[in-house]
Motif scaffolding. Structure first.
Motif, mmCIF file in Angstrom:
data_model
loop_
_atom_site.group_PDB
_atom_site.id
_atom_site.type_symbol
_atom_site.label_atom_id
_atom_site.label_comp_id
_atom_site.label_asym_id
_atom_site.label_seq_id
_atom_site.Cartn_x
_atom_site.Cartn_y
_atom_site.Cartn_z
ATOM 1 N N VAL A 189 -2.517 7.803 -18.152
ATOM 2 C CA VAL A 189 -1.675 6.688 -18.602
ATOM 3 C C VAL A 189 -1.165 5.857 -17.417
ATOM 4 N N ILE A 190 -0.958 6.474 -16.267
ATOM 5 C CA ILE A 190 -0.564 5.695 -15.077
ATOM 6 C C ILE A 190 -1.707 4.753 -14.701
ATOM 7 N N HIS A 191 -2.905 5.261 -14.722
ATOM 8 C CA HIS A 191 -4.094 4.436 -14.462
ATOM 9 C C HIS A 191 -4.123 3.255 -15.430
ATOM 10 N N GLN A 192 -3.948 3.540 -16.718
ATOM 11 C CA GLN A 192 -3.998 2.495 -17.741
ATOM 12 C C GLN A 192 -2.885 1.467 -17.553
ATOM 13 N N ARG A 193 -1.672 1.919 -17.214
ATOM 14 C CA ARG A 193 -0.563 0.986 -16.997
ATOM 15 C C ARG A 193 -0.845 0.079 -15.802
ATOM 16 N N ASN A 194 -1.338 0.666 -14.708
ATOM 17 C CA ASN A 194 -1.662 -0.145 -13.534
ATOM 18 C C ASN A 194 -2.734 -1.169 -13.864
ATOM 19 N N LEU A 195 -3.732 -0.751 -14.620
ATOM 20 C CA LEU A 195 -4.790 -1.677 -15.012
ATOM 21 C C LEU A 195 -4.236 -2.802 -15.875
ATOM 22 N N ILE A 235 -7.721 -0.328 -6.076
ATOM 23 C CA ILE A 235 -6.298 0.012 -6.082
ATOM 24 C C ILE A 235 -6.197 1.530 -6.055
ATOM 25 N N ASP A 236 -5.486 2.064 -5.063
ATOM 26 C CA ASP A 236 -5.416 3.515 -4.886
ATOM 27 C C ASP A 236 -3.996 4.030 -5.123
ATOM 28 N N PRO A 237 -3.693 4.466 -6.359
ATOM 29 C CA PRO A 237 -2.355 4.979 -6.653
ATOM 30 C C PRO A 237 -2.033 6.303 -5.963
ATOM 31 N N ARG A 238 -3.020 6.991 -5.435
ATOM 32 C CA ARG A 238 -2.758 8.227 -4.692
ATOM 33 C C ARG A 238 -2.010 7.900 -3.410
ATOM 34 N N GLU A 239 -2.440 6.818 -2.751
ATOM 35 C CA GLU A 239 -1.885 6.441 -1.450
ATOM 36 C C GLU A 239 -0.958 5.231 -1.517
ATOM 37 N N GLY A 240 -0.983 4.513 -2.648
ATOM 38 C CA GLY A 240 -0.186 3.288 -2.762
ATOM 39 C C GLY A 240 -0.787 2.152 -1.953
ATOM 40 N N THR A 241 -2.129 2.101 -1.888
ATOM 41 C CA THR A 241 -2.810 1.080 -1.096
ATOM 42 C C THR A 241 -3.758 0.254 -1.952
ATOM 43 N N LEU A 242 -4.154 -0.896 -1.404
ATOM 44 C CA LEU A 242 -5.073 -1.815 -2.066
ATOM 45 C C LEU A 242 -6.046 -2.363 -1.042
ATOM 46 N N THR A 249 1.980 -6.822 -6.753
ATOM 47 C CA THR A 249 1.696 -5.395 -6.880
ATOM 48 C C THR A 249 2.930 -4.499 -6.825
ATOM 49 N N ALA A 250 4.122 -5.095 -6.798
ATOM 50 C CA ALA A 250 5.352 -4.315 -6.653
ATOM 51 C C ALA A 250 5.572 -3.328 -7.800
ATOM 52 N N GLU A 251 5.062 -3.634 -8.980
ATOM 53 C CA GLU A 251 5.302 -2.770 -10.144
ATOM 54 C C GLU A 251 4.205 -1.717 -10.367
ATOM 55 N N LEU A 252 3.196 -1.684 -9.489
ATOM 56 C CA LEU A 252 2.181 -0.648 -9.610
ATOM 57 C C LEU A 252 2.796 0.725 -9.360
ATOM 58 N N LEU A 253 2.324 1.721 -10.100
ATOM 59 C CA LEU A 253 2.846 3.079 -9.974
ATOM 60 C C LEU A 253 1.876 3.968 -9.203
ATOM 61 N N ARG A 254 2.450 4.907 -8.465
ATOM 62 C CA ARG A 254 1.640 5.921 -7.784
ATOM 63 C C ARG A 254 1.497 7.131 -8.687
ATOM 64 N N TYR A 255 0.412 7.876 -8.475
ATOM 65 C CA TYR A 255 0.212 9.127 -9.228
ATOM 66 C C TYR A 255 1.230 10.147 -8.781
#
Length: 187
Positions: A43-49, A139-146, A181-187
């Motif tokens: 769901v984090i993946h889906q929200r970020n997408l 977009i890498d939610p593991r590291e918080g990078t793009l 990208t401020a609202e993107l979530l990390r895993y």
């Protein structure tokens, strides 16, 4: 100029991959001599997408349509990839079927999978420019990078913009905006 022919082993692998029926929530990709099966996203993946797609949708040219999890095929390279999000010409609908020629994609967007990050960070960085996809946003939610890869040529991307969650990503034409990208979530 002679027509490029796909190597027989790649043609056989692509044909075989098309016969597979993955379990519900799984998808299949082909890269070189490998068939890659991946589990459905969190769901984090889906929200970020969703956050990313909403920004692209607001700035998409009228002749492009968004498509999630569409098979992008590139018979001349022996690759079949399935990005989380892509934008393709509306006219691609006239082709029918379940696969779109990869060279029609304007961008591929991937949210890195925690279970197989190499696929998005290495394999697709290698495959997408060979397939003729001009932009690749990873977009890498593991590291918080793009990273935004662009300017493909000779089978590789020649430009790479890199940042972290919170940075504005400069998305070039045909979208031409800064992705927030401020609202993107990390895993």
């Amino acid at each position: 100029m002679s027509e490029f022919r796909i190597p027989e082993r790649h043609a056989q692998l692509l044909a075989y991959a098309r016969t597979l029926t993955p379990p519900s929530g799984w998808k299949i990709e082909v890269s070189g001599d490998e068939i890659i099966m991946m589990a459905g996203p969190s769901v984090i993946h889906q929200r970020n997408l969703l956050l990313v797609r909403e920004q692209f949708d607001a700035r998409r040219p009228k002749d492009l349509m968004p498509s999630e999890n569409t098979d992008l095929g590139s018979p001349h390279t022996g690759k079949l990839r399935n990005p989380d999000l892509t934008y393709i010409p509306l006219a691609a609908v006239e082709l029918g079927g379940n696969q779109v020629p990869a060279e029609l994609a304007v961008i591929a967007v991937e949210i890195v999978s925690p279970s197989n990050p190499e696929n998005d960070l290495v394999g697709k960085v290698r495959d997408y420019p060979q397939m003729g996809i001009p932009l690749y946003l990873v977009i890498d939610p593991r590291e918080g990078t793009l990273a935004l890869h662009s300017e493909p040529g000779g089978g590789t991307y020649h430009r790479r913009w890199a940042g972290k969650f919170g940075d504005a990503v400069p998305i070039p034409a045909p979208f031409a905006f800064e992705l927030e990208t401020a609202e993107l979530l990390r895993y």
